[in-house]
Write an enzyme that holds these catalytic residues in place. Structure first.
Site, PDB file in Angstrom:
ATOM      1  N   GLY A  10       0.814  -1.216   0.000  1.00 56.20           N
ATOM      2  CA  GLY A  10       0.000   0.000   0.000  1.00 56.20           C
ATOM      3  C   GLY A  10       0.847   1.265   0.000  1.00 56.20           C
ATOM      4  N   MET A  11       0.167   2.407   0.011  1.00 57.03           N
ATOM      5  CA  MET A  11       0.872   3.701  -0.084  1.00 57.03           C
ATOM      6  C   MET A  11       1.804   3.910   1.115  1.00 57.03           C
ATOM      7  SD  MET A  11      -0.771   7.454  -0.793  1.00 57.03           S
ATOM      8  CE  MET A  11      -1.731   7.616   0.716  1.00 57.03           C
ATOM      9  N   LEU A  12       1.285   3.715   2.316  1.00 58.57           N
ATOM     10  CA  LEU A  12       2.133   3.896   3.496  1.00 58.57           C
ATOM     11  C   LEU A  12       3.091   2.723   3.668  1.00 58.57           C
ATOM     12  CD1 LEU A  12       2.914   5.409   6.098  1.00 58.57           C
ATOM     13  CD2 LEU A  12       1.070   4.173   7.270  1.00 58.57           C
ATOM     14  N   ALA A  58      -5.266  -2.117   5.585  1.00 57.35           N
ATOM     15  CA  ALA A  58      -6.557  -1.552   5.990  1.00 57.35           C
ATOM     16  C   ALA A  58      -7.525  -1.557   4.825  1.00 57.35           C
ATOM     17  CB  ALA A  58      -6.374  -0.107   6.471  1.00 57.35           C
ATOM     18  N   THR A  60      -9.481   1.072   3.081  1.00 55.68           N
ATOM     19  CA  THR A  60      -9.343   2.531   3.065  1.00 55.68           C
ATOM     20  C   THR A  60     -10.366   3.227   2.154  1.00 55.68           C
ATOM     21  OG1 THR A  60      -7.620   2.297   1.391  1.00 55.68           O
ATOM     22  CG2 THR A  60      -6.886   2.542   3.668  1.00 55.68           C
ATOM     23  N   TYR A 123     -16.419   3.855   8.036  1.00 57.37           N
ATOM     24  CA  TYR A 123     -14.958   3.679   8.058  1.00 57.37           C
ATOM     25  C   TYR A 123     -14.399   4.084   9.427  1.00 57.37           C
ATOM     26  CZ  TYR A 123     -10.056   5.028   7.077  1.00 57.37           C
ATOM     27  OH  TYR A 123      -8.699   5.185   7.119  1.00 57.37           O
ATOM     28  N   LYS A 127     -12.327   1.777  12.206  1.00 57.69           N
ATOM     29  CA  LYS A 127     -10.954   2.109  12.635  1.00 57.69           C
ATOM     30  C   LYS A 127     -10.916   2.319  14.162  1.00 57.69           C
ATOM     31  CE  LYS A 127      -7.731   2.728  10.348  1.00 57.69           C
ATOM     32  NZ  LYS A 127      -6.669   1.794   9.897  1.00 57.69           N
TER      33      LYS A 127
HETATM   34  N1  NAP Z   1      -4.947   7.431   2.888  1.00 61.05           N
HETATM   35  C1  NAP Z   1      -5.291   8.304   3.831  1.00 61.05           C
HETATM   36  O1  NAP Z   1      -5.572   9.497   3.561  1.00 61.05           O
HETATM   37  C2  NAP Z   1      -5.308   7.886   5.281  1.00 61.05           C
HETATM   38  C3  NAP Z   1      -5.702   8.828   6.238  1.00 61.05           C
HETATM   39  C4  NAP Z   1      -5.702   8.468   7.575  1.00 61.05           C
HETATM   40  C5  NAP Z   1      -5.322   7.184   7.947  1.00 61.05           C
HETATM   41  N2  NAP Z   1      -4.976   6.272   7.000  1.00 61.05           N
HETATM   42  C6  NAP Z   1      -4.583   4.950   7.444  1.00 61.05           C
HETATM   43  O2  NAP Z   1      -3.252   4.730   7.032  1.00 61.05           O
HETATM   44  C7  NAP Z   1      -3.031   3.330   6.812  1.00 61.05           C
HETATM   45  C8  NAP Z   1      -2.378   3.115   5.458  1.00 61.05           C
HETATM   46  O3  NAP Z   1      -3.256   3.618   4.461  1.00 61.05           O
HETATM   47  P1  NAP Z   1      -2.830   3.733   2.926  1.00 61.05           P
HETATM   48  O4  NAP Z   1      -3.305   5.055   2.466  1.00 61.05           O
HETATM   49  O5  NAP Z   1      -1.421   3.308   2.745  1.00 61.05           O
HETATM   50  O6  NAP Z   1      -3.822   2.635   2.306  1.00 61.05           O
HETATM   51  P2  NAP Z   1      -3.671   1.728   1.007  1.00 61.05           P
HETATM   52  O7  NAP Z   1      -2.744   2.327   0.021  1.00 61.05           O
HETATM   53  O8  NAP Z   1      -5.089   1.432   0.607  1.00 61.05           O
HETATM   54  O9  NAP Z   1      -2.989   0.427   1.583  1.00 61.05           O
HETATM   55  C9  NAP Z   1      -3.694  -0.516   2.344  1.00 61.05           C
HETATM   56  C10 NAP Z   1      -3.113  -1.858   2.020  1.00 61.05           C
HETATM   57  O10 NAP Z   1      -3.795  -2.838   2.807  1.00 61.05           O
HETATM   58  C11 NAP Z   1      -3.972  -3.981   1.993  1.00 61.05           C
HETATM   59  N3  NAP Z   1      -5.023  -4.831   2.518  1.00 61.05           N
HETATM   60  C12 NAP Z   1      -6.365  -4.673   2.416  1.00 61.05           C
HETATM   61  N4  NAP Z   1      -6.982  -5.706   3.003  1.00 61.05           N
HETATM   62  C13 NAP Z   1      -6.024  -6.541   3.488  1.00 61.05           C
HETATM   63  C14 NAP Z   1      -6.034  -7.776   4.190  1.00 61.05           C
HETATM   64  N5  NAP Z   1      -7.185  -8.390   4.511  1.00 61.05           N
HETATM   65  N6  NAP Z   1      -4.854  -8.315   4.538  1.00 61.05           N
HETATM   66  C15 NAP Z   1      -3.686  -7.719   4.218  1.00 61.05           C
HETATM   67  N7  NAP Z   1      -3.603  -6.567   3.540  1.00 61.05           N
HETATM   68  C16 NAP Z   1      -4.765  -5.976   3.184  1.00 61.05           C
HETATM   69  C17 NAP Z   1      -4.301  -3.414   0.628  1.00 61.05           C
HETATM   70  O11 NAP Z   1      -4.102  -4.381  -0.374  1.00 61.05           O
HETATM   71  P3  NAP Z   1      -4.970  -4.323  -1.729  1.00 61.05           P
HETATM   72  O12 NAP Z   1      -4.682  -2.985  -2.342  1.00 61.05           O
HETATM   73  O13 NAP Z   1      -4.458  -5.485  -2.508  1.00 61.05           O
HETATM   74  O14 NAP Z   1      -6.411  -4.439  -1.304  1.00 61.05           O
HETATM   75  C18 NAP Z   1      -3.297  -2.267   0.540  1.00 61.05           C
HETATM   76  O15 NAP Z   1      -2.055  -2.700   0.029  1.00 61.05           O
HETATM   77  C19 NAP Z   1      -4.392   2.674   6.999  1.00 61.05           C
HETATM   78  O16 NAP Z   1      -4.491   2.179   8.320  1.00 61.05           O
HETATM   79  C20 NAP Z   1      -5.382   3.808   6.838  1.00 61.05           C
HETATM   80  O17 NAP Z   1      -6.589   3.560   7.530  1.00 61.05           O
HETATM   81  C21 NAP Z   1      -4.952   6.602   5.671  1.00 61.05           C
END
Ligand code: NAP
Length: 283
Positions: A10-12, A58, A60, A123, A127
């Site tokens: 994922g992004m983070l 997550a 997301t 969501y 969380k």
């Molecule tokens: N993006 C934001 O603006 C934001 C803001 C506040 C907090 N956050 C938090 O920051 C964290 C990282 O977010 P991000 O933006 O990096 O999200 P992201 O790019 O959507 O990455 C999430 C990763 O989790 C994977 N995933 C989903 N279901 C899964 C499962 N059952 N088992 C294992 N992996 C799984 C996804 O894989 P697939 O892509 O293959 O489904 C994806 O690689 C999350 O906890 C999110 O809630 C994000």
């Protein structure tokens, strides 16, 4: 130290793995395909002989969670519970990534780490449940709430706005929601500094300091790609309704970091200028 990272695709997660690897740490990255955090047997067998478990996995898709809350709950609450339980079993520290959406955004001063959670969206509820699940399973944990995340790997708001600014003569962006745009590389760095410092278990706010509206942030993004910020017009949340409600005031305080002696991420605008070449390229 041995660090296991879930959601490593994922992004983070991508930036967390890169930062730790570049720092010479021993990293065990797991994408969703390698470790589905909702499958108990998979989690149990994957977590062994590690010192830190970082959960970047997550659900997301904020709007989709409104109609798929039970699926989102499995990933955002049950998954962290299983990971925290396994981390405790092997004596590892659990790091859970959470969000500003655990608050409803009705405040007018920054949310403290101990403010009562009151999510307004599905969501946010899932969380918030993830935070409680981690606390219920282990007393060796860090919960890092971040917000308005952007990064080089994956889709994010600045990339979308940069693309639209290149395609359209004018952009309409909401000005009545404010928050703290935060670079994934900065969250990765803060996470490592917190673990290295042996920070006490608890909640920490992993957001940039200061705050801005989406409208103000978009002006900066558009300037970064060499377009005139005048093309960004202000609109309201009422004129731009989404399935999930967005918090109007998503500003998080950083007192817990200061108490732990760990410097917060810098000012959002200064950090955006550092990040822009990586995220949207520079004109
Ligand atoms: N993006 C934001 O603006 C934001 C803001 C506040 C907090 N956050 C938090 O920051 C964290 C990282 O977010 P991000 O933006 O990096 O999200 P992201 O790019 O959507 O990455 C999430 C990763 O989790 C994977 N995933 C989903 N279901 C899964 C499962 N059952 N088992 C294992 N992996 C799984 C996804 O894989 P697939 O892509 O293959 O489904 C994806 O690689 C999350 O906890 C999110 O809630 C994000």
């Amino acid at each position: 130290m041995r660090w296991l990272v879930t959601g490593a695709g994922g992004m983070l997660g991508t930036d967390v793995v890169s930062l730790l690897t570049a720092a010479g740490e021993e990293v065990v990255p797991h994408t969703r395909q390698q470790l589905d955090i909702t499958t108990p047997a998979v989690v149990e067998s994957a977590i062994d002989d590690v010192d830190v478990v970082i959960n970047c996995a997550a659900w997301t898709a904020v709007d989709d969670a409104e109609t798929h809350e039970s699926e989102a709950f499995r990933i955002n609450a049950v998954g962290p519970q299983l990971l925290a339980r396994a981390a405790k079993r092997v004596g590892a520290r659990m790091v859970q990534i959470s969000t500003d959406y655990v608050f409803d955004g009705h405040a007018s001063t920054p949310y403290g780490e101990g403010a009562a959670m009151a999510p307004a969206s599905a969501y946010g509820r899932t969380k918030a449940a993830g935070e409680w699940a981690v606390r219920a399973e282990t007393d060796d944990f860090l919960i890092l709430r971040t917000a308005w995340l952007y990064g080089a790997h994956g889709g994010c708001f600045p990339k979308t706005m940069a693309r639209l600014a290149a395609e359209r003569p004018e952009l309409q962006v909401v000005g009545d929601q404010v928050g703290q745009p935060t670079w994934t590389a900065d969250v990765a760095d803060l996470l490592r500094r917190l673990v290295d410092a042996g920070a006490p278990s608890g909640v920490y706010h992993a957001t940039a300091t200061g705050y801005v509206s989406w409208h103000g942030f978009t002006k900066e993004i558009v300037s970064s790609i060499g377009r005139s910020p005048e093309m960004v017009k202000e609109t309201t949340s009422e004129a731009f309704v989404r399935p999930a409600p967005r918090p109007a005031f998503s500003v998080l305080g950083h007192d817990a970091l200061e108490r732990a002696g760990v410097a917060p991420i810098g000012d959002w605008a200064e950090r955006w200028h550092a990040a822009a070449p990586d995220v949207v390229g520079l004109a």
